[in-house]
Each structure stands twice: as structure tokens, then as C-alpha cells.
Design a protein around this motif. Structure first.
Motif, PDB file in Angstrom:
ATOM      1  N   VAL A  21      -8.536   6.139  -2.958  1.00 51.21           N
ATOM      2  CA  VAL A  21      -8.217   4.928  -2.205  1.00 51.21           C
ATOM      3  C   VAL A  21      -8.312   3.691  -3.086  1.00 51.21           C
ATOM      4  CG1 VAL A  21      -8.931   3.474  -0.273  1.00 51.21           C
ATOM      5  CG2 VAL A  21      -8.923   5.958  -0.022  1.00 51.21           C
ATOM      6  N   LEU A  26       0.830  -1.209   0.000  1.00 53.33           N
ATOM      7  CA  LEU A  26       0.000   0.000   0.000  1.00 53.33           C
ATOM      8  C   LEU A  26       0.862   1.257   0.000  1.00 53.33           C
ATOM      9  CD1 LEU A  26      -2.856  -0.970   2.489  1.00 53.33           C
ATOM     10  CD2 LEU A  26      -3.168  -0.253   0.112  1.00 53.33           C
ATOM     11  N   SER A  27       1.933   1.254   0.795  1.00 55.69           N
ATOM     12  CA  SER A  27       2.848   2.400   0.814  1.00 55.69           C
ATOM     13  C   SER A  27       3.477   2.610  -0.554  1.00 55.69           C
ATOM     14  CB  SER A  27       3.940   2.193   1.864  1.00 55.69           C
ATOM     15  OG  SER A  27       3.391   2.087   3.152  1.00 55.69           O
ATOM     16  N   GLU A  32       0.799   4.022  -2.955  1.00 52.17           N
ATOM     17  CA  GLU A  32       0.467   5.427  -2.702  1.00 52.17           C
ATOM     18  C   GLU A  32       1.519   6.361  -3.293  1.00 52.17           C
ATOM     19  OE1 GLU A  32      -0.021   5.584   1.497  1.00 52.17           O
ATOM     20  OE2 GLU A  32      -1.957   4.531   1.464  1.00 52.17           O
ATOM     21  N   TYR A  33       2.793   6.017  -3.107  1.00 58.57           N
ATOM     22  CA  TYR A  33       3.851   6.860  -3.651  1.00 58.57           C
ATOM     23  C   TYR A  33       3.952   6.738  -5.172  1.00 58.57           C
ATOM     24  CZ  TYR A  33       5.745   8.798   0.599  1.00 58.57           C
ATOM     25  OH  TYR A  33       5.898   9.540   1.737  1.00 58.57           O
ATOM     26  N   SER A  86       1.439   6.256  -7.216  1.00 63.22           N
ATOM     27  CA  SER A  86       0.287   6.902  -7.855  1.00 63.22           C
ATOM     28  C   SER A  86       0.236   8.408  -7.612  1.00 63.22           C
ATOM     29  CB  SER A  86      -1.021   6.268  -7.361  1.00 63.22           C
ATOM     30  OG  SER A  86      -1.119   6.327  -5.959  1.00 63.22           O
ATOM     31  N   THR A  87       0.981   8.901  -6.623  1.00 64.85           N
ATOM     32  CA  THR A  87       0.934  10.331  -6.288  1.00 64.85           C
ATOM     33  C   THR A  87       1.270  11.251  -7.460  1.00 64.85           C
ATOM     34  OG1 THR A  87       1.382   9.942  -3.936  1.00 64.85           O
ATOM     35  CG2 THR A  87       1.960  12.112  -4.804  1.00 64.85           C
ATOM     36  N   THR A  92      -4.891  13.894  -3.104  1.00 73.54           N
ATOM     37  CA  THR A  92      -4.477  12.559  -2.685  1.00 73.54           C
ATOM     38  C   THR A  92      -5.045  11.523  -3.645  1.00 73.54           C
ATOM     39  OG1 THR A  92      -4.517  13.276  -0.390  1.00 73.54           O
ATOM     40  CG2 THR A  92      -4.506  10.900  -0.786  1.00 73.54           C
ATOM     41  N   PRO A  93      -4.264  10.521  -4.051  1.00 69.52           N
ATOM     42  CA  PRO A  93      -4.792   9.493  -4.955  1.00 69.52           C
ATOM     43  C   PRO A  93      -6.025   8.817  -4.367  1.00 69.52           C
ATOM     44  CG  PRO A  93      -2.418   9.294  -4.742  1.00 69.52           C
ATOM     45  CD  PRO A  93      -2.853  10.299  -3.722  1.00 69.52           C
ATOM     46  N   ASP A 140      -7.698   0.650   7.564  1.00 71.06           N
ATOM     47  CA  ASP A 140      -6.407   0.890   8.227  1.00 71.06           C
ATOM     48  C   ASP A 140      -5.997  -0.355   8.997  1.00 71.06           C
ATOM     49  OD1 ASP A 140      -4.151   1.980   9.349  1.00 71.06           O
ATOM     50  OD2 ASP A 140      -5.247   2.940  10.990  1.00 71.06           O
ATOM     51  N   SER A 198      -5.168   3.241  -5.163  1.00 71.94           N
ATOM     52  CA  SER A 198      -4.029   2.769  -4.367  1.00 71.94           C
ATOM     53  C   SER A 198      -4.166   1.293  -4.032  1.00 71.94           C
ATOM     54  CB  SER A 198      -3.917   3.587  -3.080  1.00 71.94           C
ATOM     55  OG  SER A 198      -3.613   4.932  -3.363  1.00 71.94           O
ATOM     56  N   LYS A 199      -5.374   0.880  -3.675  1.00 74.68           N
ATOM     57  CA  LYS A 199      -5.577  -0.515  -3.278  1.00 74.68           C
ATOM     58  C   LYS A 199      -5.460  -1.457  -4.475  1.00 74.68           C
ATOM     59  CE  LYS A 199      -8.136   0.260   0.966  1.00 74.68           C
ATOM     60  NZ  LYS A 199      -9.287  -0.111   1.808  1.00 74.68           N
TER      61      LYS A 199
END
Length: 459
Positions: free
Chosen positions: A132, A114-115, A118-119, A121-122, A129-130, A354, A135-136
Motif C-alpha cells: 500500500v 491511486l488506480s 496500482e496498475y 506498480s503491479t 499485491t503491491p 478507502d 502505491s500511495k
């Protein structure tokens, strides 16, 4: 495919360099780049913060030396699992595998993916923010890619690990050198009176160590693949003695670089410290930082998957998991069913909003097993004297310092109790109930081996 009783042996094709890269690549994930503020929150000042980072490196090295002796004494893959089996019997080994296989390994794999997502797709969402869902989905794609690579070739997975370890060491080198330049230019104000306002409470320091050791998590990863090292008696201790001090020095120097630019307040307010640092110091090439964070998290996720497959395989081989998970591909010599199982669980862990909270609460149980594993080394010094011991937990070539595993046991107990004493919450009880609840499955399916399970559980 082979099975638990008649299976092809994993090829011993991982050398010293691959061992060092696995340790370094798994330990250095996203934490040191994104948010090392938890240690600063616990210590309250720059000076004790750096001291805690250094002390965490010493503790990780001592713990890894204990694991090095255990790994050369019991040359089986699976991390602490075979050591707990030899030291205490099947019940504790089963509970360790139950917790690690079903919670810690797949959820850590999910968090790292996930980390990374997120980076990655940013850059495509510069103004926000991308989403959710994006990102998933990207994290799930990373998980599938990593599992595929690990299933198809042990060597390819090793090469991938080596490449991404080199990449993350490069960005650390850039951050450290730029920090030294900032210090040489006189940016030393954050290091003046650096111990003022330091926290001194038992719980606060304990939580600082707790969070620091979370960043060092991975120091025992090489013990998960002992059976695949070319020369475990040489490569295991050497990789530990090179890899962990290297990471420790990197962590301290990176924090020094951060404080050369950011005040403690700014560091605590930053959502991603390395990115904030890069924006101030590395402009116009500050985009390198998020790019290399992607590389770092991808490499850590690959290392996590690599070692998780070995634990699942060994637990299944001992009859503590479904028999099919003990199979090894006769073509690729990889524990493919175990790797796929870990990947499926990781994808399920991506679904909740989370899971970081879950990991934090289960970490206290992980330190409980670290304590038991180090204690088993002390116990087996007296109960299993017949076992060959090519390495002693000491640089002195005699059977002395029991003090090292004793220190690890004492500190592990402290790290188990400190967060509970400082902030007791029901979640710790829930985690304990989950772990002990594994006995519900152990008694009928492993201990008793009911007749209808004998076809799917190894003897």
C-alpha cells in the motif's frame, strides 16, 4: 501574478480537438476497464445491462446539451458554478463550490492517481499485491507531476490530454475489434435469452443508472474551461456532440466484447474485467491491457486536475474562496495557486484506506446540483430573456424543446432519490450536513466580510 480585479486573461488556445479530447479523456478513466459489474448487479441480466449503458449515454448527451446552451449563454469557466450564480444567486453557487472544491474534485483526482499507481506498480510485484505504501507514494508522485505540467503550460497539459486520450481509444478499439472477432466465431451464448432474470424494482434500476452515470462522469468538463476555448460558441456544442456519443458507443461495444467471452457470473467475479478479458483473448500481448489502463487513468487524472483548477479559480474570483486562489500566472497563463491547492487536497485524500465510499455518498449531492443547474436553464428562459443564446437545446433552430432540460431535471431527481430510498444510510445525512455546514463559513467570511478577512478574501 494578477488578482481578482486586475488579472491577465487566460489565453484562448484550446480548439475543438482539445475540447473533444478533454471530454473523452476525462469520461473514460478506469471504470470501464476495471469493473463495470455494478450495472450488471443492478440489472441482473445482459440485455437490460446493455440497455442501461446506452440510456446513460443518451442522458449524458441531453445533460451536456443543457450545459452547452448555458455555456454559450454565460461564457465563464467553472462548470455549474457561474450558472447557479446567475440562476439562483451566490448561496447555492457557494455550496456547489464548497462541495466540489473540498470533496469531489480532489478525491476523484486521488482515486484516479491511486488506480494509476496500482496498475503501474503491479508488474514489479508479479506474485503479490503491491504494498500500500508503494502505491500511495507513487500516486502522490503522479499528482505532483500532473500539477507541475498543468502549472507550467496550458498547451502542454492539453497535449498530454490529447496523447492519453488517443492511447485509451486505441485499447478500446483493440477490445472492440477482438470482441467482434469472438462474436463472428460464434461466441454468442451470453446474448441468448438475455433478458431472463432481469431486475425490475425501482431501486435496483435506479442504482444501475447511478453506477452507469458514474462511469459517464465528466460529460460536463468542457464547461469548466469555457474562457479558454478559441471559439466557445462553436467548439463547446460541437465537442459535446462529437465526444459524448463517441464515449457512449465505446462503452456499449466494450461491454458487448466482454460478454462475448465472459459469462455474467465470471464478469461479476472479476476484480478487473478488462485484464481478465485480455488474458483470455489477447495472449501473448495481454500485458497491453494493464499498460493502457495506466495511460487511461493518468489521462483522466490530468483532465480532472485541469478542470478543478478552473473551478477553484472562478470561485475565488467571485470571493467564495481565499483571494490568492484567483491568481493567474502572468507568464504561463495557468491558475497555478488553484491547481496547487487541488493537488495538496488530493494528496491528503490518498492517506485514508478507502475513499471510494466517500465519493459514492457524495455523488447523490452532485446529481442534486445537476438537477438545479438544468432547472436554472428553464428558469432563465423566462427570467433572463435578454441573455444572448447562440445555441438552443435542440437540433431545431427555434426556441422549443424545454422538454430536454425537463427530462434531465426529472431523471436527476430520480437519481438523487433512488439510492436513498433503496438503501437509506446515515452517510447520506452526514454528506448533507457537510454541504449545508459550508454556510458556517459563508455567513461571516463571504456575506458579512469581517474586517480581519478583507485582506485575504476578494471583495
Amino acid at each position: 501574478n494578477g488578482n481578482s480585479n486586475n488579472q491577465p486573461k487566460s489565453l484562448r488556445n484550446l480548439g475543438l480537438l482539445s475540447g473533444i479530447c478533454l471530454i473523452v479523456g476525462t469520461m473514460i478513466g478506469s471504470g470501464i476497464f476495471i469493473s463495470p459489474k455494478a450495472v450488471l448487479e443492478g440489472t441482473g441480466a445482459v440485455g437490460p445491462c446493455l440497455c442501461v449503458w446506452a440510456a446513460c449515454g443518451v442522458l449524458a448527451t441531453l445533460g451536456a446539451l443543457c450545459y452547452a446552451e448555458l455555456g454559450t449563454m454565460i461564457t465563464k469557466s467553472g462548470g455549474a458554478y457561474p450558472y447557479l450564480m446567475e440562476g439562483y444567486g451566490p448561496v447555492l453557487a457557494y455550496l456547489y463550490s464548497w462541495m466540489t472544491v473540498f470533496v469531489l474534485k480532489p478525491s476523484a483526482f486521488a482515486i484516479l492517481s491511486l488506480s494509476c499507481a496500482e496498475y503501474a506498480s503491479t508488474p514489479f510485484y508479479p506474485e503479490c499485491t503491491p504494498p500500500v505504501i508503494i502505491s500511495k507514494c507513487l500516486a502522490a508522485a503522479f499528482i505532483l507531476l500532473i500539477v507541475l505540467v498543468n502549472c507550467l503550460s496550458v498547451k502542454l497539459a492539453s497535449y498530454v490530454q490529447n496523447f492519453f486520450t488517443a492511447a485509451k481509444l486505441l485499447i478500446i478499439f483493440i477490445i472492440v475489434v477482438s470482441g467482434i472477432v469472438m462474436l463472428a466465431q460464434g461466441n454468442t451464448q451470453n446474448f441468448k435469452n438475455s433478458f431472463e432474470g432481469a431486475a425490475t424494482s425501482f431501486g435496483a434500476i435506479g442504482l444501475a443508472f447511478y453506477n452507469g452515470m458514474w462511469a459517464f462522469d465528466g460529460w460536463n468538463q468542457l464547461n469548466f474551461i469555457t474562457e479558454e476555448l478559441k471559439d466557445p460558441y462553436r467548439d463547446l456544442p460541437l465537442a459535446i456532440m462529437f465526444g459524448i456519443p463517441l464515449v457512449s458507443v465505446c462503452y456499449v461495444l466494450v461491454n458487448v466484447a466482454y460478454f462475448s467471452v465472459l459469462t455474467p457470473t465470471e464478469l461479476l467475479q472479476s476484480p478487473a474485467v478488462a485484464v481478465t478479458y485480455g488474458d483470455r483473448v489477447l495472449y501473448p500481448v495481454s500485458w497491453l491491457v494493464p499498460l493502457f489502463v495506466v495511460f487511461s487513468t493518468f489521462g483522466a487524472a490530468n483532465g480532472s486536475c485541469f478542470t478543478a483548477g478552473r473551478l477553484i479559480h472562478v470561485a475565488a474570483r467571485e470571493g467564495h474562496m481565499v483571494k490568492i486562489l484567483s491568481y493567474i500566472s502572468s507568464k504561463y497563463y495557468s491558475p497555478a495557486p488553484a491547481l496547487i491547492f487541488n493537488g495538496i487536497l488530493a494528496i491528503f485524500y490518498i492517506i485514508p484506506a478507502d475513499i471510494n465510499t466517500l465519493i459514492n455518498y457524495f455523488s447523490f449531492a452532485q446529481w442534486f446540483f445537476y438537477c438545479l443547474t438544468s432547472l436554472s436553464l428553464i428558469i432563465m428562459r423566462f427570467t433572463r430573456k435578454e441573455l444572448k443564446r447562440p445555441l438552443k437545446v435542440s437540433f431545431i433552430p427555434v426556441t422549443v424543446p424545454i422538454i430536454i432540460p425537463v427530462v434531465v431535471v426529472i431523471v436527476s431527481c430520480y437519481l438523487v432519490l433512488a439510492p436513498i430510498i433503496d438503501k437509506p444510510e446515515f452517510e447520506y445525512l452526514y454528506c448533507t450536513v457537510f454541504i449545508v455546514g459550508g454556510m458556517i463559513f459563508y455567513y461571516p467570511f463571504v456575506h458579512r466580510k469581517f474586517s480581519w478577512t478583507r485582506r485575504v478574501m476578494s471583495e
